[in-house]
Design a protein around this motif. Structure first.
Motif, PDB file in Angstrom:
ATOM      1  N   ILE A 185      22.702  37.757  34.962  1.00 53.29           N
ATOM      2  CA  ILE A 185      22.859  36.316  34.757  1.00 53.29           C
ATOM      3  C   ILE A 185      24.167  36.109  34.002  1.00 53.29           C
ATOM      4  O   ILE A 185      24.322  36.588  32.879  1.00 53.29           O
ATOM      5  N   ASN A 186      25.115  35.433  34.641  1.00 48.85           N
ATOM      6  CA  ASN A 186      26.417  35.145  34.045  1.00 48.85           C
ATOM      7  C   ASN A 186      26.434  33.678  33.640  1.00 48.85           C
ATOM      8  O   ASN A 186      26.532  32.797  34.503  1.00 48.85           O
ATOM      9  N   LEU A 187      26.280  33.394  32.346  1.00 51.90           N
ATOM     10  CA  LEU A 187      26.329  32.017  31.869  1.00 51.90           C
ATOM     11  C   LEU A 187      27.775  31.547  31.962  1.00 51.90           C
ATOM     12  O   LEU A 187      28.684  32.259  31.534  1.00 51.90           O
ATOM     13  N   LEU A 188      27.983  30.362  32.519  1.00 47.54           N
ATOM     14  CA  LEU A 188      29.340  29.896  32.772  1.00 47.54           C
ATOM     15  C   LEU A 188      29.884  29.017  31.653  1.00 47.54           C
ATOM     16  O   LEU A 188      29.152  28.239  31.046  1.00 47.54           O
ATOM     17  N   ALA A 189      31.183  29.139  31.432  1.00 49.38           N
ATOM     18  CA  ALA A 189      31.914  28.246  30.534  1.00 49.38           C
ATOM     19  C   ALA A 189      32.368  27.039  31.353  1.00 49.38           C
ATOM     20  O   ALA A 189      32.495  27.112  32.588  1.00 49.38           O
ATOM     21  N   ASP A 190      32.602  25.934  30.682  1.00 50.34           N
ATOM     22  CA  ASP A 190      32.999  24.709  31.371  1.00 50.34           C
ATOM     23  C   ASP A 190      34.241  24.916  32.245  1.00 50.34           C
ATOM     24  O   ASP A 190      34.309  24.392  33.354  1.00 50.34           O
ATOM     25  N   ASP A 191      35.204  25.697  31.765  1.00 51.21           N
ATOM     26  CA  ASP A 191      36.431  25.895  32.546  1.00 51.21           C
ATOM     27  C   ASP A 191      36.226  26.808  33.764  1.00 51.21           C
ATOM     28  O   ASP A 191      37.142  27.001  34.560  1.00 51.21           O
TER      29      ASP A 191
ATOM     30  N   ASP B  79      39.911  38.345  40.135  1.00 47.71           N
ATOM     31  CA  ASP B  79      40.052  39.494  39.235  1.00 47.71           C
ATOM     32  C   ASP B  79      39.162  39.367  38.001  1.00 47.71           C
ATOM     33  O   ASP B  79      39.143  40.264  37.159  1.00 47.71           O
ATOM     34  N   ASP B  80      38.432  38.257  37.890  1.00 52.87           N
ATOM     35  CA  ASP B  80      37.572  38.032  36.723  1.00 52.87           C
ATOM     36  C   ASP B  80      36.253  38.796  36.797  1.00 52.87           C
ATOM     37  O   ASP B  80      35.517  38.846  35.817  1.00 52.87           O
ATOM     38  N   TRP B  81      35.932  39.366  37.957  1.00 51.39           N
ATOM     39  CA  TRP B  81      34.675  40.094  38.103  1.00 51.39           C
ATOM     40  C   TRP B  81      34.843  41.544  37.680  1.00 51.39           C
ATOM     41  O   TRP B  81      35.820  42.192  38.022  1.00 51.39           O
ATOM     42  N   ARG B  82      33.864  42.055  36.945  1.00 50.42           N
ATOM     43  CA  ARG B  82      33.888  43.428  36.447  1.00 50.42           C
ATOM     44  C   ARG B  82      32.640  44.169  36.900  1.00 50.42           C
ATOM     45  O   ARG B  82      31.617  43.563  37.195  1.00 50.42           O
ATOM     46  N   ASP B  83      32.720  45.485  36.909  1.00 56.50           N
ATOM     47  CA  ASP B  83      31.594  46.353  37.283  1.00 56.50           C
ATOM     48  C   ASP B  83      31.424  47.471  36.261  1.00 56.50           C
ATOM     49  O   ASP B  83      31.150  48.601  36.603  1.00 56.50           O
ATOM     50  N   ALA B  84      31.583  47.164  35.004  1.00 59.17           N
ATOM     51  CA  ALA B  84      31.605  48.217  33.986  1.00 59.17           C
ATOM     52  C   ALA B  84      30.225  48.718  33.586  1.00 59.17           C
ATOM     53  O   ALA B  84      30.108  49.804  33.062  1.00 59.17           O
ATOM     54  N   TRP B  85      29.193  47.948  33.819  1.00 56.25           N
ATOM     55  CA  TRP B  85      27.857  48.385  33.404  1.00 56.25           C
ATOM     56  C   TRP B  85      27.238  49.217  34.508  1.00 56.25           C
ATOM     57  O   TRP B  85      27.446  48.971  35.688  1.00 56.25           O
ATOM     58  N   THR B  86      26.473  50.196  34.145  1.00 54.74           N
ATOM     59  CA  THR B  86      25.779  50.980  35.158  1.00 54.74           C
ATOM     60  C   THR B  86      24.319  51.149  34.780  1.00 54.74           C
ATOM     61  O   THR B  86      23.984  51.453  33.650  1.00 54.74           O
TER      62      THR B  86
ATOM     63  N   PRO C 282      27.894  43.291  39.252  1.00 53.91           N
ATOM     64  CA  PRO C 282      29.066  42.478  38.916  1.00 53.91           C
ATOM     65  C   PRO C 282      28.770  41.537  37.757  1.00 53.91           C
ATOM     66  O   PRO C 282      27.729  40.892  37.734  1.00 53.91           O
ATOM     67  N   TRP C 283      29.681  41.471  36.799  1.00 53.71           N
ATOM     68  CA  TRP C 283      29.586  40.504  35.709  1.00 53.71           C
ATOM     69  C   TRP C 283      30.935  39.832  35.538  1.00 53.71           C
ATOM     70  O   TRP C 283      31.970  40.395  35.857  1.00 53.71           O
ATOM     71  N   LEU C 284      30.894  38.607  35.065  1.00 56.34           N
ATOM     72  CA  LEU C 284      32.070  37.755  35.000  1.00 56.34           C
ATOM     73  C   LEU C 284      32.740  37.860  33.635  1.00 56.34           C
ATOM     74  O   LEU C 284      32.166  37.467  32.615  1.00 56.34           O
TER      75      LEU C 284
END
Length: 185
Positions: A81-87, A108-115, A122-124
């Motif tokens: 769950i990626n909570l979004l910022a207003d921007d 390029d804002d998406w990351r895959d660092a967690w395993t 994917p997390w933002l």
């Protein structure tokens, strides 16, 4: 308080009245992500996201069974769950319209660092918070499935940036559009 419906009204009328009532409920907006069995990322915009319990830490996501993410969650049993910022509001269009599905994870804002389990979710980057969950229980109700996930990781953005400015405002939805929060006096 007056009501515009009465006992005995048809289910369709009651559903329309409930939909109108829910437009008056301000809610945070999130992007829920997962991966299919081929490792492809999937996601959808959601406002039906709530904490269930702090012991055990858990979150609930309500997903329409017609949504493209539904079968992915059924199989993978993991979501973020990626909570979004207003921007970050431009992401809503990408994650709400099926025709734009191929563009969703191009930023390029998406990351895959967690395993966990089968691989990274994917997390933002820049989201106020990202909460990774493993499905513990499901409940089919009406048109939706409620996925209750046990929280396995949480990433929170700093409450202040390096320049000393406060964290961005959360993206809030009210009456079918973006709304802004005002600071309490």
């Amino acid at each position: 308080m007056s009501t515009s419906n009465s006992v005995g009204e048809g289910q369709q009328d009651l559903s329309a009245h409930l939909k109108e009532a829910m437009r008056r409920l301000a809610s945070s907006v999130a992007i829920v992500t997962s991966r299919d069995t081929d490792g492809q990322p999937h996601g959808m915009a959601a406002s039906a996201v709530i904490p269930v319990s702090m012991d055990p830490p858990s979150m609930l996501v309500a997903v329409n069974r017609d949504a493209g993410l539904h079968p992915v969650l059924q199989r993978s049993r993991r979501y973020c769950i990626n909570l979004l910022a207003d921007d970050q509001h431009p992401l809503l269009k990408l994650f709400s319209q099926t025709a734009l599905r191929e563009q969703r994870f191009r930023s390029d804002d998406w990351r895959d660092a967690w395993t966990t389990g089968d691989g990274p979710l994917p997390w933002l980057d820049g989201a106020p918070a990202a909460i990774e969950c493993e499905v513990d229980q499901t409940l089919d109700y009406g048109t939706h499935t409620l996925f209750v996930g046990r929280v396995v990781r949480v990433r929170c953005a700093p409450t202040e940036t390096a320049t000393g400015t406060s964290a961005p405002q959360p993206l809030v939805w009210l009456a079918g559009q973006r709304a802004r929060l005002a600071a309490a006096a």
